[in-house]
Design a protein around this motif. Structure first.
Motif, PDB file in Angstrom:
ATOM      1  N   GLN A  63      -8.277  -7.707 -36.226  1.00  0.00           N
ATOM      2  CA  GLN A  63      -8.403  -6.388 -35.645  1.00  0.00           C
ATOM      3  C   GLN A  63      -9.140  -6.420 -34.322  1.00  0.00           C
ATOM      4  OE1 GLN A  63     -10.103  -3.711 -38.602  1.00  0.00           O
ATOM      5  NE2 GLN A  63      -8.236  -2.578 -38.316  1.00  0.00           N
ATOM      6  N   LEU A  65      -9.999  -7.080 -30.329  1.00  0.00           N
ATOM      7  CA  LEU A  65      -9.237  -6.899 -29.110  1.00  0.00           C
ATOM      8  C   LEU A  65      -9.108  -8.215 -28.364  1.00  0.00           C
ATOM      9  CD1 LEU A  65     -10.794  -3.591 -27.856  1.00  0.00           C
ATOM     10  CD2 LEU A  65      -8.635  -3.895 -29.003  1.00  0.00           C
ATOM     11  N   VAL A  84      -5.465  -1.488 -27.235  1.00  0.00           N
ATOM     12  CA  VAL A  84      -4.998  -0.847 -28.463  1.00  0.00           C
ATOM     13  C   VAL A  84      -3.556  -0.391 -28.309  1.00  0.00           C
ATOM     14  CG1 VAL A  84      -5.530   0.883 -30.186  1.00  0.00           C
ATOM     15  CG2 VAL A  84      -7.336  -0.117 -28.856  1.00  0.00           C
ATOM     16  N   HIS A 109      -9.827  -4.410 -18.102  1.00  0.00           N
ATOM     17  CA  HIS A 109      -9.369  -3.336 -18.977  1.00  0.00           C
ATOM     18  C   HIS A 109      -9.794  -1.987 -18.431  1.00  0.00           C
ATOM     19  CE1 HIS A 109      -9.019  -1.696 -23.369  1.00  0.00           C
ATOM     20  NE2 HIS A 109      -8.137  -1.177 -22.571  1.00  0.00           N
ATOM     21  N   LEU A 113      -7.472   1.108 -17.195  1.00  0.00           N
ATOM     22  CA  LEU A 113      -7.577   2.479 -17.674  1.00  0.00           C
ATOM     23  C   LEU A 113      -7.637   3.452 -16.515  1.00  0.00           C
ATOM     24  CD1 LEU A 113      -9.987   2.200 -20.670  1.00  0.00           C
ATOM     25  CD2 LEU A 113      -7.561   2.603 -20.710  1.00  0.00           C
ATOM     26  N   LEU A 116      -4.283   4.029 -15.293  1.00  0.00           N
ATOM     27  CA  LEU A 116      -3.554   4.920 -16.190  1.00  0.00           C
ATOM     28  C   LEU A 116      -3.884   6.371 -15.933  1.00  0.00           C
ATOM     29  CD1 LEU A 116      -3.507   3.685 -19.858  1.00  0.00           C
ATOM     30  CD2 LEU A 116      -1.603   4.023 -18.343  1.00  0.00           C
ATOM     31  N   MET A 117      -5.141   6.629 -15.568  1.00  0.00           N
ATOM     32  CA  MET A 117      -5.570   8.003 -15.348  1.00  0.00           C
ATOM     33  C   MET A 117      -4.888   8.610 -14.127  1.00  0.00           C
ATOM     34  SD  MET A 117      -7.667   8.919 -17.689  1.00  0.00           S
ATOM     35  CE  MET A 117      -6.755   7.964 -18.835  1.00  0.00           C
TER      36      MET A 117
ATOM     37  N   GLU B   6     -18.152   5.193  -9.467  1.00  0.00           N
ATOM     38  CA  GLU B   6     -18.440   3.780  -9.251  1.00  0.00           C
ATOM     39  C   GLU B   6     -19.909   3.442  -9.461  1.00  0.00           C
ATOM     40  OE1 GLU B   6     -14.928   2.807  -9.239  1.00  0.00           O
ATOM     41  OE2 GLU B   6     -16.280   1.218  -8.682  1.00  0.00           O
ATOM     42  N   THR B  53       2.967  12.328 -21.263  1.00  0.00           N
ATOM     43  CA  THR B  53       2.305  11.372 -20.360  1.00  0.00           C
ATOM     44  C   THR B  53       0.794  11.477 -20.488  1.00  0.00           C
ATOM     45  OG1 THR B  53       3.420  12.812 -18.802  1.00  0.00           O
ATOM     46  CG2 THR B  53       3.558  10.495 -18.378  1.00  0.00           C
ATOM     47  N   GLN B  56      -0.272   9.681 -23.637  1.00  0.00           N
ATOM     48  CA  GLN B  56      -0.223   8.232 -23.489  1.00  0.00           C
ATOM     49  C   GLN B  56      -1.504   7.710 -22.855  1.00  0.00           C
ATOM     50  OE1 GLN B  56       3.471   7.604 -21.287  1.00  0.00           O
ATOM     51  NE2 GLN B  56       4.147   6.348 -22.975  1.00  0.00           N
ATOM     52  N   SER B  57      -1.885   8.341 -21.737  1.00  0.00           N
ATOM     53  CA  SER B  57      -3.083   7.865 -21.040  1.00  0.00           C
ATOM     54  C   SER B  57      -4.336   8.097 -21.865  1.00  0.00           C
ATOM     55  CB  SER B  57      -3.216   8.571 -19.698  1.00  0.00           C
ATOM     56  OG  SER B  57      -1.999   8.560 -19.013  1.00  0.00           O
ATOM     57  N   LEU B  58      -4.417   9.268 -22.500  1.00  0.00           N
ATOM     58  CA  LEU B  58      -5.607   9.570 -23.298  1.00  0.00           C
ATOM     59  C   LEU B  58      -5.782   8.549 -24.420  1.00  0.00           C
ATOM     60  CD1 LEU B  58      -5.848  13.410 -23.892  1.00  0.00           C
ATOM     61  CD2 LEU B  58      -7.234  11.981 -22.437  1.00  0.00           C
ATOM     62  N   GLU B  60      -4.838   5.434 -24.588  1.00  0.00           N
ATOM     63  CA  GLU B  60      -5.350   4.155 -24.099  1.00  0.00           C
ATOM     64  C   GLU B  60      -6.813   4.269 -23.731  1.00  0.00           C
ATOM     65  OE1 GLU B  60      -2.435   0.855 -23.531  1.00  0.00           O
ATOM     66  OE2 GLU B  60      -4.598   1.020 -23.360  1.00  0.00           O
ATOM     67  N   LYS B  61      -7.173   5.356 -23.079  1.00  0.00           N
ATOM     68  CA  LYS B  61      -8.528   5.471 -22.563  1.00  0.00           C
ATOM     69  C   LYS B  61      -9.558   5.559 -23.673  1.00  0.00           C
ATOM     70  CE  LYS B  61     -11.384   8.283 -19.580  1.00  0.00           C
ATOM     71  NZ  LYS B  61     -12.222   7.317 -18.952  1.00  0.00           N
ATOM     72  N   THR B  63      -9.371   4.592 -26.772  1.00  0.00           N
ATOM     73  CA  THR B  63      -9.455   3.545 -27.784  1.00  0.00           C
ATOM     74  C   THR B  63     -10.009   2.283 -27.170  1.00  0.00           C
ATOM     75  OG1 THR B  63      -7.204   2.926 -27.226  1.00  0.00           O
ATOM     76  CG2 THR B  63      -7.499   4.388 -29.084  1.00  0.00           C
ATOM     77  N   GLN B  64     -10.710   2.432 -26.071  1.00  0.00           N
ATOM     78  CA  GLN B  64     -11.073   1.264 -25.298  1.00  0.00           C
ATOM     79  C   GLN B  64     -11.901   0.256 -26.089  1.00  0.00           C
ATOM     80  OE1 GLN B  64     -13.194   2.243 -21.810  1.00  0.00           O
ATOM     81  NE2 GLN B  64     -13.197   0.168 -21.028  1.00  0.00           N
ATOM     82  N   ARG B  66     -12.695   0.314 -29.506  1.00  0.00           N
ATOM     83  CA  ARG B  66     -12.610   0.218 -30.949  1.00  0.00           C
ATOM     84  C   ARG B  66     -11.590  -0.825 -31.363  1.00  0.00           C
ATOM     85  NH1 ARG B  66     -10.734   4.942 -33.979  1.00  0.00           N
ATOM     86  NH2 ARG B  66      -9.970   3.236 -35.205  1.00  0.00           N
ATOM     87  N   PRO B  67     -11.715  -1.384 -32.540  1.00  0.00           N
ATOM     88  CA  PRO B  67     -10.746  -2.380 -33.000  1.00  0.00           C
ATOM     89  C   PRO B  67      -9.368  -1.768 -33.197  1.00  0.00           C
ATOM     90  CG  PRO B  67     -12.286  -1.824 -34.733  1.00  0.00           C
ATOM     91  CD  PRO B  67     -12.799  -1.196 -33.497  1.00  0.00           C
ATOM     92  N   ARG B  68      -8.368  -2.591 -33.300  1.00  0.00           N
ATOM     93  CA  ARG B  68      -7.005  -2.094 -33.340  1.00  0.00           C
ATOM     94  C   ARG B  68      -6.677  -1.479 -34.694  1.00  0.00           C
ATOM     95  NH1 ARG B  68      -5.636  -7.030 -31.880  1.00  0.00           N
ATOM     96  NH2 ARG B  68      -3.898  -7.041 -33.293  1.00  0.00           N
ATOM     97  N   PHE B  69      -5.618  -0.703 -34.724  1.00  0.00           N
ATOM     98  CA  PHE B  69      -5.319   0.061 -35.927  1.00  0.00           C
ATOM     99  C   PHE B  69      -4.568  -0.756 -36.957  1.00  0.00           C
ATOM    100  CE2 PHE B  69      -6.897   3.878 -34.386  1.00  0.00           C
ATOM    101  CZ  PHE B  69      -6.574   3.965 -33.061  1.00  0.00           C
ATOM    102  N   ASN B 146       2.060   5.631 -27.662  1.00  0.00           N
ATOM    103  CA  ASN B 146       1.370   4.533 -27.031  1.00  0.00           C
ATOM    104  C   ASN B 146       0.625   3.667 -28.024  1.00  0.00           C
ATOM    105  OD1 ASN B 146       1.469   3.534 -24.546  1.00  0.00           O
ATOM    106  ND2 ASN B 146      -0.472   4.359 -23.848  1.00  0.00           N
ATOM    107  N   LEU B 147       0.370   4.211 -29.224  1.00  0.00           N
ATOM    108  CA  LEU B 147      -0.287   3.411 -30.241  1.00  0.00           C
ATOM    109  C   LEU B 147       0.728   2.788 -31.176  1.00  0.00           C
ATOM    110  CD1 LEU B 147      -3.217   5.852 -30.883  1.00  0.00           C
ATOM    111  CD2 LEU B 147      -3.273   3.715 -29.665  1.00  0.00           C
TER     112      LEU B 147
END
Lengths: 144, 172
Positions: A63, A65, A84, A109, A113, A116-117, B6, B53, B56-58, B60-61, B63-64, B66-69, B146-147
């Motif tokens: 699990q 990354l 993910v 990463h 992101l 993507l935004m 930044e 759209t 999709q972006s949300l 990815e953002k 779940t930066q 956390r471990p994969r599902f 996206n997931l």
């Protein structure tokens, strides 16, 4: 010590979204050294592509990354970091410092992101921004 | 809603701005498409694609780190808890499934409906509120896509401010 790296971001349909070659800060290298490096440069894409199969196998077992090193080709190692959403960040390298590579992946990463935004960017298309390129190279210089 | 710049400082967006902006998207759609009737397919398609759209972006953002599902249920639970908290500042109130690929999410106090006033006729009000659910439908569908879960999402509301979203997972 590290020689050149090849970094690619592969999307969910197995097309590369971004590729770059990173050579470390200028260092006097012998003629033999640079000749050897140039010989294998065209193979980089093939090596990374064949590693995709292995990534798909390995990703179901864990699990995490960061998948660390998944494949080896001659003296090159391939490390992979998965997002993910199944976007693969793949790095071809020949040294072994896992921690610094992980730091590099986390940095890239975040940059991904931010791309993507951008509302003008469609997910799974090529990343052509020069700023992105610049920032990846900067991160590489810091970590690798 | 916030974004780290930044140098690490947070820049924030006014919440009431977002609250007004989102319903205005709907009005803008009707205006620019010269549509008179509420049940317009083109507008449904546009709003849903917009939501797709964004979703999709949300996904990815947020779940930066956390471990994969592990499986589909995990993904749907993520949508109910994390995505809903990010978008609407609360979690989904009720999640039901028939274990065969259909999930029903129920939100008893949908944030976008909170400020809507009801006329004397509740049936008319629910009909007019329905288009506001199209964008969240796309949002859910985009996040799921996206997931790794492809689905069809439909929404309905019976009495404001309550609404239900029905997710139908595409079977292989």
């Amino acid at each position: 010590m590290a020689s050149s790296f090849y970094f690619a971001i592969v999307g969910t349909n197995d097309h590369p979204l971004y590729e770059t070659e990173i050579t470390p800060s200028s260092r006097p290298s012998s003629a033999v050294d640079s000749l050897k490096r140039d010989e294998h440069r065209h193979l980089n894409q093939f090596i990374v592509h064949s590693a995709l199969d292995i990534v798909e196998e390995v990703q179901w077992n864990t699990q995490n990354l960061y998948l660390k090193v998944v494949d080896k080709f001659n003296e090159y190692l391939i490390s992979v970091y998965l997002s993910v959403g199944n976007v693969k960040f793949m790095l071809l390298h020949d040294s072994k410092s896992e921690d610094s590579i992980k730091g590099f992946f986390v940095d890239v990463h975040e940059l991904y992101l931010k791309t993507l935004m951008n509302p003008f960017y469609t997910p799974n298309t090529a990343i052509t921004s020069a700023q992105f390129d610049q920032r990846v190279k900067l991160a590489a210089k810091r970590f690798l | 809603m916030s974004r780290t710049s930044e140098d690490g400082t947070l820049s924030l967006v006014s919440e009431s701005c977002m609250d007004f902006l989102l319903p205005e998207i709907l009005n803008m759609m009707y205006r620019t498409n010269h549509a008179e009737d509420i049940e317009n397919d083109a507008i449904y398609y546009k709003l849903e694609s917009l939501g797709f759209t964004v979703g999709q972006s949300l996904a990815e953002k947020f779940t930066q780190d956390r471990p994969r599902f592990v499986d589909t249920l995990d993904v749907v639970k993520f949508v109910c808890k994390d995505l809903w908290t990010v978008a609407f500042k609360k979690q989904v109130d009720n999640l039901k499934t028939n274990r065969r690929g259909v999930y029903v999410l129920q939100d008893n106090n949908f944030r976008w409906f909170m400020r809507m006033s009801l006329d004397a006729d509740p049936a008319e009000a629910t009909k007019r509120a329905a288009p506001y659910l199209w964008f969240p439908c796309g949002l859910i569908r985009g996040a799921l896509a996206n997931l790794g879960v492809s689905s069809v999402v439909m929404a309905e509301t019976s009495n404001i401010p309550q609404c239900t979203f029905q997710i139908r997972i595409a079977q292989r």
